[in-house]
Design an enzyme around this catalytic site. Structure first.
Site, mmCIF file in Angstrom:
data_model
loop_
_atom_site.group_PDB
_atom_site.id
_atom_site.type_symbol
_atom_site.label_atom_id
_atom_site.label_comp_id
_atom_site.label_asym_id
_atom_site.label_seq_id
_atom_site.Cartn_x
_atom_site.Cartn_y
_atom_site.Cartn_z
ATOM 1 N N GLU A 13 102.189 33.631 114.501
ATOM 2 C CA GLU A 13 101.607 32.600 115.358
ATOM 3 C C GLU A 13 100.269 32.082 114.842
ATOM 4 O O GLU A 13 99.874 30.961 115.143
ATOM 5 C CB GLU A 13 101.429 33.146 116.773
ATOM 6 C CG GLU A 13 102.738 33.499 117.453
ATOM 7 C CD GLU A 13 102.502 34.165 118.796
ATOM 8 O OE1 GLU A 13 101.649 33.684 119.560
ATOM 9 O OE2 GLU A 13 103.177 35.162 119.087
ATOM 10 N N GLY A 79 109.412 33.423 127.288
ATOM 11 C CA GLY A 79 110.745 33.223 127.836
ATOM 12 C C GLY A 79 110.676 32.362 129.087
ATOM 13 O O GLY A 79 109.798 32.541 129.936
ATOM 14 N N MET A 176 103.672 38.487 127.364
ATOM 15 C CA MET A 176 103.063 39.812 127.396
ATOM 16 C C MET A 176 101.543 39.842 127.186
ATOM 17 O O MET A 176 100.979 40.924 127.046
ATOM 18 C CB MET A 176 103.737 40.715 126.357
ATOM 19 C CG MET A 176 105.219 40.930 126.606
ATOM 20 S SD MET A 176 106.040 41.929 125.349
ATOM 21 C CE MET A 176 105.274 43.534 125.605
ATOM 22 N N ASP A 200 113.173 31.557 124.315
ATOM 23 C CA ASP A 200 114.409 32.125 124.876
ATOM 24 C C ASP A 200 114.402 31.920 126.378
ATOM 25 O O ASP A 200 113.427 31.454 126.956
ATOM 26 C CB ASP A 200 114.542 33.617 124.526
ATOM 27 C CG ASP A 200 113.386 34.436 125.082
ATOM 28 O OD1 ASP A 200 113.458 34.819 126.261
ATOM 29 O OD2 ASP A 200 112.409 34.677 124.346
#
Length: 232
Positions: A13, A79, A176, A200
């Site tokens: 990232e 997600g 997270m 996702d």
């Protein structure tokens, strides 16, 4: 303008951003490498925090204490928790909360951190607005959503868990690190925004979708951060 702290959880990232910046110094602390320099004419410190809430919180406090940042941008992937948010879309935080904080045994609501004034951390309106404008201009083929980022020390890949989190917290995406960065920013009265490219659907397909779409999601995040810096 001041110094902008840019945090990513994974090396993938932040590698692209680091490769584009003029690096003036690399400072190592708490097993993290803080790249200090110039990106798009602006002073930045770019760092990989590592995955998890504790790593992200430690990283943010170091940026505050050692680098005197005046804002923090947390970039990464997440997600989706909403059917309307597709893989590849961007979620820009309106606020952030931790879904795995549970003091209900003491009479608190789920997600509430005991003895804090708030457990819902509000992103900076100016940074949110800028992110939305830049995303719509620079990546017009995807959708930018402003909504709640929900954080916990879990990779969500079970449909029933996803539905429980969405029902309890009404989030747009789950990941997270974001809410722990937001909490540290709140405690230090520091403006922040969390940017999440959706990799996702946070359900039973997550392990299949994540590797496929991770690279594209990271590319979108990089474009967004680079162009936001130009206008700060």
């Amino acid at each position: 303008m001041g110094v902008t702290g840019i945090i990513g959880a994974m090396e993938e990232e932040v590698n692209i951003l680091k490769s584009k910046m003029q690096v003036d110094a690399i400072i190592k602390k708490a097993s993290m490498e803080f790249y200090k320099g110039i990106l798009n004419g602006k002073e930045v410190v770019i760092v990989r925090s590592g995955i998890s809430k504790v790593n992200a919180a430690v990283c943010t406090q170091i940026l505050v204490d050692d680098f005197k940042i005046c804002r923090v941008i947390n970039t990464g992937i997440a997600g989706s928790l909403q059917n309307k948010i597709d893989i590849g879309d961007i979620v820009i935080s309106s606020d952030a909360i931790q879904h795995d904080v549970d003091a209900t045994g003491f009479g608190y609501e789920l997600g509430v951190i005991p003895r804090m004034e708030t457990s819902t951390f509000i992103a900076d309106e100016g940074l949110v607005s800028l992110a939305k404008k830049v995303c719509e201009r620079e990546i017009p083929d995807i959708k930018a959503h402003i909504g709640r980022v929900v954080t916990g020390d879990q990779f969500i890949s079970d449909k029933s868990v996803k539905e429980r989190i969405e029902s309890n917290f009404h989030g747009y995406c789950t990941e997270m690190e974001g809410a722990s960065i937001a909490q540290v920013a709140y405690l230090n009265q520091l403006p922040f925004v969390i940017l999440r490219a959706i990799s996702d659907k946070a359900d039973d397909s997550a392990f299949v979708d994540y590797p496929t779409f991770e690279k594209k999601a990271i590319e979108h995040s990089v474009i967004l951060v680079e162009n936001m810096l130009k206008e700060l």
